[in-house]
Design an enzyme around this catalytic site. Structure first.
Site, PDB file in Angstrom:
ATOM      1  N   SER A 100       0.822  -1.204   0.000  1.00  0.00           N
ATOM      2  CA  SER A 100       0.000   0.000   0.000  1.00  0.00           C
ATOM      3  C   SER A 100       0.856   1.254   0.000  1.00  0.00           C
ATOM      4  CB  SER A 100      -0.888  -0.001   1.252  1.00  0.00           C
ATOM      5  OG  SER A 100      -1.373   1.287   1.538  1.00  0.00           O
ATOM      6  N   GLY A 101       0.634   2.137  -0.978  1.00  0.00           N
ATOM      7  CA  GLY A 101       1.312   3.420  -0.989  1.00  0.00           C
ATOM      8  C   GLY A 101       0.975   4.243   0.240  1.00  0.00           C
ATOM      9  N   CYS A 221      -5.380  10.399  -1.288  1.00  0.00           N
ATOM     10  CA  CYS A 221      -5.896   9.081  -0.942  1.00  0.00           C
ATOM     11  C   CYS A 221      -7.243   8.887  -1.621  1.00  0.00           C
ATOM     12  CB  CYS A 221      -6.043   8.957   0.572  1.00  0.00           C
ATOM     13  SG  CYS A 221      -6.861   7.431   1.099  1.00  0.00           S
ATOM     14  N   GLY A 222      -7.504   7.678  -2.095  1.00  0.00           N
ATOM     15  CA  GLY A 222      -8.743   7.404  -2.813  1.00  0.00           C
ATOM     16  C   GLY A 222     -10.000   7.621  -2.004  1.00  0.00           C
ATOM     17  N   ASN A 380     -11.192  -3.666  -0.064  1.00  0.00           N
ATOM     18  CA  ASN A 380     -12.092  -3.847   1.087  1.00  0.00           C
ATOM     19  C   ASN A 380     -11.597  -2.907   2.190  1.00  0.00           C
ATOM     20  OD1 ASN A 380     -13.142  -7.323   0.955  1.00  0.00           O
ATOM     21  ND2 ASN A 380     -12.546  -5.998  -0.722  1.00  0.00           N
ATOM     22  N   PRO A 382     -10.402  -0.218   5.020  1.00  0.00           N
ATOM     23  CA  PRO A 382     -10.693   0.169   6.399  1.00  0.00           C
ATOM     24  C   PRO A 382     -11.283   1.579   6.495  1.00  0.00           C
ATOM     25  CG  PRO A 382      -8.483  -0.740   6.201  1.00  0.00           C
ATOM     26  CD  PRO A 382      -8.975  -0.483   4.821  1.00  0.00           C
TER      27      PRO A 382
END
Length: 534
Positions: A100-101, A221-222, A380, A382
Protein backbone atom coordinates in the site's frame (compact mmCIF):
# COMPACT_ATOMS: atom_id res chain seq x y z
CA UNK A 1 14.43 -30.34 -9.25
CA UNK A 2 14.35 -33.05 -6.54
CA UNK A 3 16.57 -33.08 -3.50
CA UNK A 4 18.59 -36.06 -4.72
CA UNK A 5 19.04 -34.50 -8.16
CA UNK A 6 20.34 -31.31 -6.56
CA UNK A 7 22.81 -33.35 -4.52
CA UNK A 8 24.01 -35.22 -7.60
CA UNK A 9 24.41 -32.00 -9.57
CA UNK A 10 26.49 -30.48 -6.80
CA UNK A 11 28.52 -33.66 -6.44
CA UNK A 12 29.36 -33.67 -10.15
CA UNK A 13 30.45 -30.04 -9.95
CA UNK A 14 32.69 -30.64 -6.93
CA UNK A 15 34.23 -33.78 -8.42
CA UNK A 16 35.14 -31.88 -11.56
CA UNK A 17 37.27 -29.48 -9.49
CA UNK A 18 39.46 -32.19 -8.03
CA UNK A 19 41.22 -31.95 -4.67
CA UNK A 20 40.86 -28.16 -4.17
CA UNK A 21 37.16 -28.68 -3.38
CA UNK A 22 37.50 -31.85 -1.29
CA UNK A 23 36.26 -30.02 1.80
CA UNK A 24 32.93 -29.07 0.17
CA UNK A 25 29.95 -31.32 0.98
CA UNK A 26 27.61 -31.81 -2.00
CA UNK A 27 24.55 -32.26 0.19
CA UNK A 28 25.20 -29.00 2.00
CA UNK A 29 25.50 -27.23 -1.36
CA UNK A 30 22.17 -28.75 -2.43
CA UNK A 31 20.54 -27.58 0.79
CA UNK A 32 21.79 -24.03 0.39
CA UNK A 33 20.62 -23.92 -3.22
CA UNK A 34 17.15 -25.13 -2.29
CA UNK A 35 17.02 -22.57 0.49
CA UNK A 36 17.86 -19.84 -1.99
CA UNK A 37 15.61 -20.87 -4.86
CA UNK A 38 15.08 -17.31 -6.12
CA UNK A 39 18.34 -15.57 -7.01
CA UNK A 40 16.98 -12.17 -8.09
CA UNK A 41 13.88 -10.03 -7.95
CA UNK A 42 13.33 -10.67 -11.65
CA UNK A 43 13.26 -14.42 -10.94
CA UNK A 44 10.50 -13.70 -8.45
CA UNK A 45 8.58 -11.37 -10.78
CA UNK A 46 8.57 -13.92 -13.61
CA UNK A 47 7.53 -16.75 -11.27
CA UNK A 48 4.75 -14.84 -9.54
CA UNK A 49 3.42 -13.29 -12.76
CA UNK A 50 2.74 -16.78 -14.09
CA UNK A 51 0.91 -17.61 -10.85
CA UNK A 52 -1.34 -14.56 -11.25
CA UNK A 53 -2.06 -15.40 -14.89
CA UNK A 54 -3.05 -18.93 -13.91
CA UNK A 55 -5.25 -17.61 -11.10
CA UNK A 56 -6.94 -15.15 -13.47
CA UNK A 57 -7.73 -17.97 -15.88
CA UNK A 58 -9.09 -20.09 -13.02
CA UNK A 59 -11.34 -17.20 -11.96
CA UNK A 60 -12.64 -16.80 -15.52
CA UNK A 61 -13.62 -20.47 -15.43
CA UNK A 62 -15.24 -20.19 -11.99
CA UNK A 63 -15.60 -16.98 -9.94
CA UNK A 64 -15.39 -19.06 -6.75
CA UNK A 65 -11.64 -19.01 -7.51
CA UNK A 66 -11.16 -15.42 -6.39
CA UNK A 67 -7.93 -14.39 -4.70
CA UNK A 68 -7.12 -12.35 -1.58
CA UNK A 69 -4.41 -10.31 0.05
CA UNK A 70 -3.63 -8.10 3.03
CA UNK A 71 -1.54 -4.95 2.94
CA UNK A 72 1.80 -5.33 4.71
CA UNK A 73 4.11 -2.45 5.65
CA UNK A 74 7.15 -4.45 6.78
CA UNK A 75 8.90 -7.60 5.63
CA UNK A 76 8.32 -9.29 8.98
CA UNK A 77 4.57 -8.62 8.79
CA UNK A 78 4.39 -10.12 5.29
CA UNK A 79 6.46 -13.10 6.39
CA UNK A 80 4.32 -13.85 9.42
CA UNK A 81 1.18 -13.55 7.31
CA UNK A 82 2.40 -16.18 4.82
CA UNK A 83 3.70 -18.49 7.57
CA UNK A 84 0.28 -18.25 9.21
CA UNK A 85 -1.51 -18.99 5.94
CA UNK A 86 0.61 -22.10 5.35
CA UNK A 87 0.02 -23.24 8.94
CA UNK A 88 -3.75 -22.85 8.85
CA UNK A 89 -4.56 -23.76 5.24
CA UNK A 90 -1.62 -25.88 4.09
CA UNK A 91 -1.07 -23.83 0.95
CA UNK A 92 -0.50 -20.27 -0.18
CA UNK A 93 -2.59 -20.72 -3.33
CA UNK A 94 -4.76 -17.70 -4.08
CA UNK A 95 -3.19 -15.59 -1.32
CA UNK A 96 -1.02 -12.62 -2.25
CA UNK A 97 0.58 -9.60 -0.60
CA UNK A 98 -0.51 -6.03 -1.18
CA UNK A 99 1.91 -3.13 -0.93
CA UNK A 100 0.00 0.00 0.00
CA UNK A 101 1.31 3.42 -0.99
CA UNK A 102 -0.66 4.79 1.96
CA UNK A 103 1.34 2.68 4.40
CA UNK A 104 4.64 3.52 2.70
CA UNK A 105 3.80 7.21 3.13
CA UNK A 106 2.59 6.83 6.71
CA UNK A 107 5.24 4.41 7.95
CA UNK A 108 8.26 4.18 5.65
CA UNK A 109 9.24 7.72 4.70
CA UNK A 110 12.41 9.41 5.94
CA UNK A 111 10.27 12.51 6.44
CA UNK A 112 8.24 10.68 9.06
CA UNK A 113 4.48 10.03 8.82
CA UNK A 114 3.02 11.62 5.68
CA UNK A 115 -0.46 11.79 4.16
CA UNK A 116 -1.17 9.64 1.11
CA UNK A 117 -0.21 12.31 -1.40
CA UNK A 118 2.88 10.82 -3.11
CA UNK A 119 5.22 13.00 -1.07
CA UNK A 120 7.34 10.08 0.16
CA UNK A 121 10.54 9.02 -1.56
CA UNK A 122 9.69 6.99 -4.63
CA UNK A 123 12.63 4.65 -3.92
CA UNK A 124 10.96 3.60 -0.67
CA UNK A 125 8.43 1.60 -2.69
CA UNK A 126 10.87 -0.78 -4.45
CA UNK A 127 12.84 -0.93 -1.19
CA UNK A 128 9.78 -2.32 0.60
CA UNK A 129 9.15 -4.84 -2.20
CA UNK A 130 12.72 -6.07 -1.85
CA UNK A 131 12.35 -6.21 1.93
CA UNK A 132 9.13 -8.22 1.73
CA UNK A 133 10.71 -10.79 -0.55
CA UNK A 134 13.84 -10.97 1.62
CA UNK A 135 11.66 -11.99 4.55
CA UNK A 136 9.60 -14.45 2.46
CA UNK A 137 12.74 -16.11 1.13
CA UNK A 138 14.04 -16.33 4.69
CA UNK A 139 10.79 -18.08 5.66
CA UNK A 140 11.53 -20.67 2.97
CA UNK A 141 15.09 -21.14 4.18
CA UNK A 142 13.95 -21.47 7.79
CA UNK A 143 11.25 -24.03 6.98
CA UNK A 144 13.55 -26.09 4.77
CA UNK A 145 16.27 -25.92 7.42
CA UNK A 146 13.86 -27.52 9.87
CA UNK A 147 13.13 -30.29 7.37
CA UNK A 148 16.85 -30.89 6.82
CA UNK A 149 17.33 -31.30 10.58
CA UNK A 150 14.40 -33.73 10.67
CA UNK A 151 16.02 -35.68 7.84
CA UNK A 152 19.35 -35.86 9.63
CA UNK A 153 17.65 -36.98 12.84
CA UNK A 154 15.79 -39.78 11.04
CA UNK A 155 18.97 -40.92 9.30
CA UNK A 156 20.92 -40.93 12.57
CA UNK A 157 18.17 -43.09 14.10
CA UNK A 158 18.22 -45.45 11.11
CA UNK A 159 14.54 -44.65 10.46
CA UNK A 160 14.36 -45.00 6.67
CA UNK A 161 10.56 -44.63 6.54
CA UNK A 162 10.61 -41.26 8.28
CA UNK A 163 13.63 -40.17 6.25
CA UNK A 164 11.79 -40.96 3.02
CA UNK A 165 8.70 -39.08 4.20
CA UNK A 166 10.76 -36.01 5.12
CA UNK A 167 12.60 -36.10 1.81
CA UNK A 168 9.22 -36.12 0.04
CA UNK A 169 8.26 -32.97 1.98
CA UNK A 170 11.50 -31.35 0.84
CA UNK A 171 10.86 -32.30 -2.79
CA UNK A 172 7.31 -30.89 -2.61
CA UNK A 173 8.08 -27.83 -0.54
CA UNK A 174 5.78 -24.89 -1.34
CA UNK A 175 7.45 -21.51 -1.26
CA UNK A 176 6.25 -18.57 0.81
CA UNK A 177 7.04 -16.34 -2.18
CA UNK A 178 3.72 -15.16 -3.60
CA UNK A 179 2.64 -12.33 -5.92
CA UNK A 180 2.77 -8.76 -4.66
CA UNK A 181 0.38 -6.19 -6.09
CA UNK A 182 2.42 -3.02 -5.65
CA UNK A 183 1.03 0.52 -5.55
CA UNK A 184 2.86 2.93 -7.86
CA UNK A 185 0.36 5.69 -7.02
CA UNK A 186 -0.08 8.05 -10.00
CA UNK A 187 3.42 7.31 -11.28
CA UNK A 188 5.37 9.91 -9.26
CA UNK A 189 5.76 12.29 -12.20
CA UNK A 190 5.50 12.10 -15.97
CA UNK A 191 5.53 8.92 -18.04
CA UNK A 192 9.34 8.72 -18.00
CA UNK A 193 9.35 8.95 -14.21
CA UNK A 194 6.69 6.24 -14.13
CA UNK A 195 8.79 3.99 -16.37
CA UNK A 196 11.91 4.43 -14.25
CA UNK A 197 10.06 3.64 -11.01
CA UNK A 198 8.24 0.70 -12.61
CA UNK A 199 11.61 -0.77 -13.60
CA UNK A 200 12.88 -0.53 -10.04
CA UNK A 201 9.73 -2.11 -8.65
CA UNK A 202 9.85 -4.99 -11.13
CA UNK A 203 13.56 -5.55 -10.51
CA UNK A 204 12.71 -5.79 -6.80
CA UNK A 205 10.20 -8.57 -7.56
CA UNK A 206 6.82 -6.93 -8.29
CA UNK A 207 4.80 -8.83 -10.88
CA UNK A 208 1.76 -6.55 -10.63
CA UNK A 209 1.75 -2.74 -10.65
CA UNK A 210 -1.32 -0.75 -9.64
CA UNK A 211 -1.50 2.75 -11.13
CA UNK A 212 -4.24 5.36 -10.74
CA UNK A 213 -5.62 8.11 -12.97
CA UNK A 214 -5.08 11.04 -10.62
CA UNK A 215 -2.80 13.99 -11.31
CA UNK A 216 0.57 12.97 -9.92
CA UNK A 217 1.36 16.21 -8.11
CA UNK A 218 -2.22 16.57 -6.82
CA UNK A 219 -2.61 12.93 -5.74
CA UNK A 220 -4.92 12.21 -2.81
CA UNK A 221 -5.90 9.08 -0.94
CA UNK A 222 -8.74 7.40 -2.81
CA UNK A 223 -11.05 7.88 0.17
CA UNK A 224 -10.45 11.58 0.67
CA UNK A 225 -11.82 14.66 -1.02
CA UNK A 226 -10.01 16.86 -3.53
CA UNK A 227 -9.11 14.18 -6.09
CA UNK A 228 -8.16 15.43 -9.56
CA UNK A 229 -8.06 13.12 -12.58
CA UNK A 230 -6.14 13.38 -15.85
CA UNK A 231 -7.32 12.94 -19.45
CA UNK A 232 -7.11 9.39 -20.76
CA UNK A 233 -4.18 10.12 -23.08
CA UNK A 234 -2.00 11.17 -20.14
CA UNK A 235 -2.94 8.12 -18.10
CA UNK A 236 -2.53 5.63 -20.95
CA UNK A 237 0.99 6.94 -21.60
CA UNK A 238 1.86 5.80 -18.06
CA UNK A 239 0.15 2.44 -18.57
CA UNK A 240 2.30 1.91 -21.65
CA UNK A 241 5.38 2.97 -19.67
CA UNK A 242 4.66 0.17 -17.18
CA UNK A 243 4.18 -2.36 -19.98
CA UNK A 244 7.43 -1.36 -21.65
CA UNK A 245 9.22 -1.77 -18.32
CA UNK A 246 7.84 -5.30 -17.92
CA UNK A 247 8.77 -6.29 -21.48
CA UNK A 248 12.24 -4.74 -21.34
CA UNK A 249 13.01 -6.77 -18.23
CA UNK A 250 11.65 -10.01 -19.67
CA UNK A 251 8.61 -10.23 -17.40
CA UNK A 252 6.26 -10.88 -20.30
CA UNK A 253 3.36 -11.94 -18.06
CA UNK A 254 3.54 -8.80 -15.90
CA UNK A 255 0.19 -7.52 -14.63
CA UNK A 256 -1.03 -3.92 -14.82
CA UNK A 257 -3.90 -2.91 -12.55
CA UNK A 258 -5.47 0.40 -13.58
CA UNK A 259 -7.32 2.24 -10.87
CA UNK A 260 -9.96 4.86 -11.57
CA UNK A 261 -10.80 7.44 -8.94
CA UNK A 262 -13.43 9.07 -11.13
CA UNK A 263 -16.35 8.02 -8.94
CA UNK A 264 -15.17 10.35 -6.19
CA UNK A 265 -13.12 12.81 -8.25
CA UNK A 266 -15.07 15.85 -9.36
CA UNK A 267 -12.15 17.82 -10.78
CA UNK A 268 -9.70 17.77 -13.66
CA UNK A 269 -6.55 19.85 -14.06
CA UNK A 270 -6.76 20.15 -17.80
CA UNK A 271 -9.10 19.95 -20.73
CA UNK A 272 -8.29 17.00 -22.95
CA UNK A 273 -6.94 17.48 -26.45
CA UNK A 274 -9.64 16.65 -29.01
CA UNK A 275 -9.03 16.45 -32.74
CA UNK A 276 -12.52 15.53 -33.87
CA UNK A 277 -15.98 15.13 -32.39
CA UNK A 278 -16.46 11.84 -30.54
CA UNK A 279 -12.79 11.02 -30.01
CA UNK A 280 -11.52 10.08 -26.56
CA UNK A 281 -10.57 13.63 -25.65
CA UNK A 282 -13.98 14.92 -26.70
CA UNK A 283 -15.67 12.22 -24.62
CA UNK A 284 -13.60 13.20 -21.58
CA UNK A 285 -14.51 16.85 -22.08
CA UNK A 286 -18.18 15.98 -22.48
CA UNK A 287 -18.36 15.38 -18.72
CA UNK A 288 -17.21 18.91 -17.89
CA UNK A 289 -19.67 21.19 -16.16
CA UNK A 290 -20.14 23.88 -18.84
CA UNK A 291 -22.37 26.79 -19.67
CA UNK A 292 -23.19 28.01 -23.13
CA UNK A 293 -21.87 31.48 -23.94
CA UNK A 294 -22.07 33.94 -26.79
CA UNK A 295 -19.10 35.82 -28.17
CA UNK A 296 -20.24 38.91 -26.27
CA UNK A 297 -20.13 37.00 -22.97
CA UNK A 298 -16.54 35.81 -23.33
CA UNK A 299 -14.43 37.21 -20.51
CA UNK A 300 -10.74 37.84 -20.12
CA UNK A 301 -8.83 34.58 -19.75
CA UNK A 302 -11.86 32.37 -20.41
CA UNK A 303 -11.21 28.85 -21.69
CA UNK A 304 -13.79 27.72 -24.27
CA UNK A 305 -14.64 24.48 -26.02
CA UNK A 306 -17.12 23.64 -28.74
CA UNK A 307 -19.67 20.89 -28.06
CA UNK A 308 -22.46 19.92 -30.43
CA UNK A 309 -21.85 23.11 -32.41
CA UNK A 310 -22.20 25.29 -29.31
CA UNK A 311 -19.60 27.48 -27.69
CA UNK A 312 -19.21 26.29 -24.11
CA UNK A 313 -17.31 27.66 -21.11
CA UNK A 314 -16.19 25.00 -18.61
CA UNK A 315 -16.63 26.03 -14.99
CA UNK A 316 -13.24 26.91 -13.60
CA UNK A 317 -12.43 27.15 -9.91
CA UNK A 318 -10.14 29.79 -8.35
CA UNK A 319 -7.49 27.05 -8.18
CA UNK A 320 -7.54 26.82 -11.97
CA UNK A 321 -9.11 23.35 -11.87
CA UNK A 322 -12.12 22.45 -13.98
CA UNK A 323 -15.22 20.83 -12.58
CA UNK A 324 -17.12 17.78 -13.82
CA UNK A 325 -20.90 17.63 -13.88
CA UNK A 326 -22.51 16.28 -10.74
CA UNK A 327 -23.65 12.69 -11.15
CA UNK A 328 -21.25 11.89 -13.99
CA UNK A 329 -18.94 9.73 -11.86
CA UNK A 330 -20.22 6.28 -12.83
CA UNK A 331 -20.23 7.12 -16.54
CA UNK A 332 -16.64 8.34 -16.27
CA UNK A 333 -15.64 5.18 -14.39
CA UNK A 334 -17.08 2.96 -17.12
CA UNK A 335 -15.27 4.91 -19.85
CA UNK A 336 -12.02 4.84 -17.84
CA UNK A 337 -12.20 1.08 -17.39
CA UNK A 338 -13.09 0.22 -20.97
CA UNK A 339 -10.36 2.52 -22.26
CA UNK A 340 -7.76 1.03 -19.91
CA UNK A 341 -8.55 -2.55 -20.94
CA UNK A 342 -8.41 -1.54 -24.60
CA UNK A 343 -4.95 -0.10 -24.04
CA UNK A 344 -3.06 -2.76 -22.14
CA UNK A 345 -4.50 -3.03 -18.65
CA UNK A 346 -5.06 -6.53 -17.24
CA UNK A 347 -7.16 -5.79 -14.17
CA UNK A 348 -9.32 -2.89 -13.02
CA UNK A 349 -9.65 -1.14 -9.68
CA UNK A 350 -12.71 1.00 -9.05
CA UNK A 351 -12.35 3.10 -5.91
CA UNK A 352 -15.80 3.39 -4.35
CA UNK A 353 -17.16 5.26 -1.35
CA UNK A 354 -18.86 2.22 0.16
CA UNK A 355 -18.77 -1.60 -0.14
CA UNK A 356 -22.01 -2.13 -2.05
CA UNK A 357 -22.20 -5.12 -4.39
CA UNK A 358 -25.11 -3.69 -6.37
CA UNK A 359 -23.26 -0.46 -7.09
CA UNK A 360 -20.08 -2.28 -8.17
CA UNK A 361 -21.98 -4.80 -10.28
CA UNK A 362 -23.91 -2.09 -12.13
CA UNK A 363 -20.65 -0.56 -13.35
CA UNK A 364 -18.97 -3.91 -14.08
CA UNK A 365 -21.94 -5.09 -16.15
CA UNK A 366 -21.67 -1.98 -18.32
CA UNK A 367 -17.92 -2.53 -18.73
CA UNK A 368 -18.40 -6.20 -19.58
CA UNK A 369 -20.87 -5.30 -22.32
CA UNK A 370 -17.78 -4.17 -24.27
CA UNK A 371 -15.02 -6.10 -22.49
CA UNK A 372 -16.49 -9.47 -21.43
CA UNK A 373 -13.45 -10.66 -19.44
CA UNK A 374 -13.16 -7.51 -17.32
CA UNK A 375 -12.06 -8.34 -13.78
CA UNK A 376 -11.57 -6.19 -10.72
CA UNK A 377 -9.15 -5.80 -7.88
CA UNK A 378 -11.26 -4.37 -5.05
CA UNK A 379 -10.21 -2.49 -1.95
CA UNK A 380 -12.09 -3.85 1.09
CA UNK A 381 -11.03 -0.61 2.68
CA UNK A 382 -10.69 0.17 6.40
CA UNK A 383 -11.91 3.63 5.36
CA UNK A 384 -15.39 2.12 5.09
CA UNK A 385 -17.42 1.75 8.27
CA UNK A 386 -18.34 -1.82 7.42
CA UNK A 387 -20.63 -2.30 10.40
CA UNK A 388 -22.70 0.83 9.73
CA UNK A 389 -22.74 0.40 5.96
CA UNK A 390 -24.05 -3.15 6.05
CA UNK A 391 -26.53 -2.52 8.83
CA UNK A 392 -27.94 0.34 6.78
CA UNK A 393 -28.02 -1.84 3.66
CA UNK A 394 -30.04 -4.45 5.56
CA UNK A 395 -32.30 -1.74 7.01
CA UNK A 396 -32.99 -0.36 3.53
CA UNK A 397 -33.63 -3.84 2.15
CA UNK A 398 -36.09 -4.55 4.95
CA UNK A 399 -37.90 -1.27 4.29
CA UNK A 400 -38.16 -2.11 0.60
CA UNK A 401 -39.50 -5.56 1.49
CA UNK A 402 -42.13 -4.05 3.79
CA UNK A 403 -40.58 -5.45 6.94
CA UNK A 404 -41.13 -3.70 10.26
CA UNK A 405 -38.07 -1.61 11.19
CA UNK A 406 -39.73 0.54 13.86
CA UNK A 407 -37.37 -0.77 16.56
CA UNK A 408 -34.30 0.53 14.68
CA UNK A 409 -32.93 4.03 14.22
CA UNK A 410 -31.09 4.06 10.88
CA UNK A 411 -28.72 6.81 11.96
CA UNK A 412 -27.75 4.97 15.17
CA UNK A 413 -27.23 1.47 13.76
CA UNK A 414 -23.56 1.51 14.77
CA UNK A 415 -24.65 1.50 18.42
CA UNK A 416 -23.75 -1.48 20.58
CA UNK A 417 -27.45 -1.56 21.50
CA UNK A 418 -28.11 -3.32 18.19
CA UNK A 419 -25.27 -5.86 18.38
CA UNK A 420 -27.55 -8.74 19.38
CA UNK A 421 -30.35 -7.87 16.97
CA UNK A 422 -31.59 -9.81 13.94
CA UNK A 423 -30.61 -6.89 11.75
CA UNK A 424 -27.04 -6.94 13.04
CA UNK A 425 -26.83 -10.70 12.53
CA UNK A 426 -27.94 -10.42 8.91
CA UNK A 427 -25.52 -7.55 8.32
CA UNK A 428 -22.63 -9.59 9.75
CA UNK A 429 -23.53 -12.51 7.51
CA UNK A 430 -23.46 -10.21 4.49
CA UNK A 431 -20.04 -8.97 5.56
CA UNK A 432 -18.81 -12.55 6.01
CA UNK A 433 -19.89 -13.55 2.49
CA UNK A 434 -19.10 -10.20 0.85
CA UNK A 435 -15.97 -11.39 -0.93
CA UNK A 436 -17.51 -14.58 -2.34
CA UNK A 437 -20.73 -12.77 -3.28
CA UNK A 438 -18.90 -9.88 -4.95
CA UNK A 439 -16.60 -12.27 -6.82
CA UNK A 440 -19.66 -14.04 -8.20
CA UNK A 441 -21.91 -11.05 -8.84
CA UNK A 442 -19.59 -8.11 -9.47
CA UNK A 443 -16.53 -9.48 -11.30
CA UNK A 444 -14.09 -9.10 -8.42
CA UNK A 445 -11.10 -11.39 -9.00
CA UNK A 446 -8.95 -10.10 -6.15
CA UNK A 447 -10.04 -8.84 -2.75
CA UNK A 448 -7.57 -6.93 -0.62
CA UNK A 449 -7.54 -4.87 2.53
CA UNK A 450 -5.12 -1.99 2.10
CA UNK A 451 -4.23 -1.16 5.69
CA UNK A 452 -5.16 -4.08 7.97
CA UNK A 453 -1.75 -4.61 9.57
CA UNK A 454 -1.49 -0.89 10.34
CA UNK A 455 -4.68 -1.22 12.39
CA UNK A 456 -3.80 -4.57 13.99
CA UNK A 457 -0.41 -3.21 15.08
CA UNK A 458 -2.09 -0.21 16.68
CA UNK A 459 -4.78 -2.31 18.37
CA UNK A 460 -2.45 -4.97 19.76
CA UNK A 461 0.04 -2.38 20.98
CA UNK A 462 -2.73 -0.44 22.71
CA UNK A 463 -3.95 -3.60 24.44
CA UNK A 464 -0.45 -4.55 25.58
CA UNK A 465 0.33 -1.04 26.83
CA UNK A 466 -2.93 -0.89 28.81
CA UNK A 467 -2.19 -4.18 30.57
CA UNK A 468 1.59 -4.03 31.01
CA UNK A 469 1.75 -0.47 32.33
CA UNK A 470 -1.37 -1.01 34.43
CA UNK A 471 -2.17 -3.34 37.29
CA UNK A 472 -1.49 -6.52 35.30
CA UNK A 473 2.20 -5.72 34.91
CA UNK A 474 4.18 -8.62 33.46
CA UNK A 475 1.06 -10.78 33.41
CA UNK A 476 -0.31 -8.43 30.75
CA UNK A 477 2.43 -9.67 28.42
CA UNK A 478 2.61 -13.29 29.54
CA UNK A 479 -1.12 -14.02 29.57
CA UNK A 480 -2.14 -12.11 26.45
CA UNK A 481 0.96 -12.55 24.29
CA UNK A 482 3.46 -15.26 25.17
CA UNK A 483 1.01 -17.81 26.54
CA UNK A 484 -1.16 -17.42 23.44
CA UNK A 485 1.88 -17.65 21.16
CA UNK A 486 2.82 -20.99 22.73
CA UNK A 487 -0.69 -22.41 22.68
CA UNK A 488 -1.44 -21.25 19.17
CA UNK A 489 1.99 -22.42 17.93
CA UNK A 490 2.96 -19.00 16.62
CA UNK A 491 6.34 -19.49 14.96
CA UNK A 492 7.97 -16.33 16.28
CA UNK A 493 7.57 -17.39 19.92
CA UNK A 494 11.03 -18.81 19.19
CA UNK A 495 12.24 -15.41 18.09
CA UNK A 496 15.91 -16.44 17.81
CA UNK A 497 14.95 -19.18 15.38
CA UNK A 498 12.77 -16.78 13.42
CA UNK A 499 15.65 -14.32 13.15
CA UNK A 500 17.86 -17.03 11.63
CA UNK A 501 19.87 -18.41 14.55
CA UNK A 502 19.38 -22.06 13.57
CA UNK A 503 20.27 -21.34 9.94
CA UNK A 504 23.41 -19.61 11.17
CA UNK A 505 24.29 -22.73 13.16
CA UNK A 506 23.79 -24.87 10.07
CA UNK A 507 26.14 -22.69 8.07
CA UNK A 508 28.76 -22.72 10.82
CA UNK A 509 28.67 -26.51 10.72
CA UNK A 510 28.99 -26.50 6.92
CA UNK A 511 31.94 -24.13 7.06
CA UNK A 512 33.78 -25.24 10.23
CA UNK A 513 32.63 -28.80 10.89
CA UNK A 514 33.10 -30.00 14.48
CA UNK A 515 34.89 -26.75 15.36
CA UNK A 516 31.69 -24.74 14.87
CA UNK A 517 30.60 -22.71 17.88
CA UNK A 518 26.81 -22.95 17.69
CA UNK A 519 24.12 -21.00 19.52
CA UNK A 520 21.50 -23.72 19.66
CA UNK A 521 22.99 -25.84 22.43
CA UNK A 522 21.45 -27.05 25.68
CA UNK A 523 21.90 -23.68 27.38
CA UNK A 524 19.78 -21.84 24.82
CA UNK A 525 16.69 -20.58 26.68
CA UNK A 526 14.63 -21.01 23.51
CA UNK A 527 14.63 -24.72 24.35
CA UNK A 528 11.99 -23.92 26.98
CA UNK A 529 9.48 -23.55 24.18
CA UNK A 530 10.05 -27.12 23.03
CA UNK A 531 8.03 -28.27 26.06
CA UNK A 532 4.56 -29.43 24.92
CA UNK A 533 1.87 -26.86 25.71
CA UNK A 534 -0.46 -29.51 27.13
Amino acid sequence: MSYQTEIQTASDLISAQGTPWDGINAEYVARMRLQNRFRTGLDIARYTAKIMRQDMAAYDADPANYTQSLGCWHGFIGQQKMISIKKHFGTTKGRYLYLSGWMVAALRSEFGPLPDQSMHEKTSVPALIEELYTFLRQADARELGGLFRELDKARDAGDEVTAAAVQKKIDNHETHVVPIIADIDAGFGNEEATYLLARKMIEAGACALQIENQVSDEKQCGHQDGKVTVPHADFLAKVRACRYAFLELGVDDGIIVTRTDSLGAGLTKQIAVSNEPGDLGDRYNSFLDCEEVSEEEIGNGDVLIRQDGKLMRPKRLPSGLFQFRKGSGEDRVVLDCITSLQNGADLLWIETEKPHIGQIASMVNRIRAEMPNAKLVYNNSPSFNWTLNFRQQVYDAWVEAGKDVSSYDRDRLMSVDYDGSDLAAEADERIRTFQADAARQAGIFHHLITLPTYHTAALSTDNLAREYFGEQGMLGYVKNVQREEIRQTIACVKHQNMAGSDMGDDHKEYFSGEAALKAGGTENTMNQFAVPAE
